[in-house]
Design a protein around this motif. Structure first.
Motif, PDB file in Angstrom:
ATOM      1  N   GLN A   1       0.826  -1.223   0.000  1.00  0.00           N
ATOM      2  CA  GLN A   1       0.000   0.000   0.000  1.00  0.00           C
ATOM      3  C   GLN A   1       0.857   1.268   0.000  1.00  0.00           C
ATOM      4  O   GLN A   1       0.434   2.319  -0.488  1.00  0.00           O
ATOM      5  CB  GLN A   1      -0.906   0.030   1.239  1.00  0.00           C
ATOM      6  N   GLY A   2       2.059   1.202   0.576  1.00  0.00           N
ATOM      7  CA  GLY A   2       2.920   2.385   0.681  1.00  0.00           C
ATOM      8  C   GLY A   2       3.934   2.506  -0.440  1.00  0.00           C
ATOM      9  O   GLY A   2       4.572   3.552  -0.606  1.00  0.00           O
ATOM     10  N   LYS A   3       4.103   1.402  -1.226  1.00  0.00           N
ATOM     11  CA  LYS A   3       5.132   1.376  -2.293  1.00  0.00           C
ATOM     12  C   LYS A   3       4.835   2.401  -3.379  1.00  0.00           C
ATOM     13  O   LYS A   3       5.738   3.003  -3.946  1.00  0.00           O
ATOM     14  CB  LYS A   3       5.185  -0.018  -2.914  1.00  0.00           C
ATOM     15  N   VAL A   4       3.533   2.580  -3.680  1.00  0.00           N
ATOM     16  CA  VAL A   4       3.109   3.425  -4.803  1.00  0.00           C
ATOM     17  C   VAL A   4       3.754   4.810  -4.723  1.00  0.00           C
ATOM     18  O   VAL A   4       4.237   5.337  -5.720  1.00  0.00           O
ATOM     19  CB  VAL A   4       1.562   3.567  -4.785  1.00  0.00           C
ATOM     20  N   GLU A   5       3.780   5.397  -3.529  1.00  0.00           N
ATOM     21  CA  GLU A   5       4.301   6.767  -3.388  1.00  0.00           C
ATOM     22  C   GLU A   5       5.705   6.795  -2.785  1.00  0.00           C
ATOM     23  O   GLU A   5       6.165   7.864  -2.356  1.00  0.00           O
ATOM     24  CB  GLU A   5       3.368   7.567  -2.464  1.00  0.00           C
TER      25      GLU A   5
END
Ligand code: SF4
Ligand code: FES
Length: 251
Positions: free
Chosen positions: A194-198
């Motif tokens: 979930q946090g990889k995108v940004e």
């Protein structure tokens, strides 16, 4: 059975942010070894109030190693001489009868003294506001196994998430660097899907805010890792640097 001890506490007194500070020494008698360090300061404050003197101002909240508020430099160490504990978890049995204990606030340009032992750590909040969050829509609570996450990634994310934002890493660093704190906050999100995108953008924004707020650079002395009460590892700094460089190269 803990023995009672007599100690002298040499405490930094500073009436306001712009006022000149100085050390004052106070005597405390018959302090039980089971008294926590903050309870010892409570006893001192009761003594000062009884003597019609100003009590010592210090930060605290949970008193169980969770909130990161108890930011005291004790005998030259952030959170005191013991490893992997916060000041509120330090007990008087760690000191000798007759010892003089020196207590100072965090000393760092980015954490100005508010009064006595209390410093302003809003700089950490500002770094978090710059990117320490996930802004993609993650929906409702997913089924536990719907997104596979490796055990290693989950463990590393949890280790990074154990950072309580106390600021001991900054206080311990001769450069006043916040790299351990920022890298822990970057890593706890970047390691999970979930946090990889940004991840890249987050590293870029948080590092830029850290520089803007006057924190110093990392020169790999590892003092931060040594004094961190939660054992946050400097491998997080390497991870953040990789994300930061990769973001810069793709600009
Ligand atoms: S990395 Fe450690 S020392 Fe730094 S703010 Fe987090 S818990 Fe405190
Ligand atoms: S008072 Fe919360 S960590 Fe010490």
């Amino acid at each position: 059975m803990d023995k009672d001890i007599n100690v002298k506490v040499r405490i930094w007194r500073q009436p306001g942010p712009k006022a000149k500070g100085h050390f004052e020494t106070y005597k405390l008698e018959n302090i039980s070894g089971g008294t926590s360090f903050l309870e010892m300061l409570d006893i001192l404050n009761e003594q000062l109030i009884r003597d019609k003197q100003e009590p010592v101002v210090f930060d605290n909240d949970c008193r169980e190693g969770i909130c990161g508020m108890c930011s005291l430099y004790v005998n030259g160490h952030p959170h005191g001489p013991d490893d992997l504990i916060t000041t509120c978890q330090l007990h008087m049995r760690h000191f000798k009868n007759g010892e003089t204990i020196t207590v100072e606030p965090w000393r760092s340009a980015a954490f100005p003294v508010v009064r006595d032992l209390m410093v302003d750590r809003q700089a950490f909040d500002k770094i978090m506001q710059a990117g320490g969050f996930v802004s993609v829509n993650t929906g409702g609570v997913p089924d536990a196994n719907a997104i596979p996450i490796s055990k290693l990634a989950a463990d590393e994310a949890m280790d990074a998430a154990s950072c309580i934002g106390c600021g001991a890493c900054v206080a311990a660093c001769k450069n006043g660097s916040a790299m351990l704190f920022v890298s822990a906050k970057v890593s706890q999100l970047a390691l999970l899907p979930q946090g990889k995108v940004e991840a890249k953008n987050r590293a870029k924004k948080m590092v830029a805010k850290m520089d803007e707020l006057g924190f110093g650079n990392c020169t790999n002395t590892r003092a931060c890792e040594l004094e961190c009460p939660k054992g946050v590892n400097i491998s997080n700094i390497a991870r953040m640097n990789r994300s930061f460089l990769s973001a810069k190269l793709s600009d």
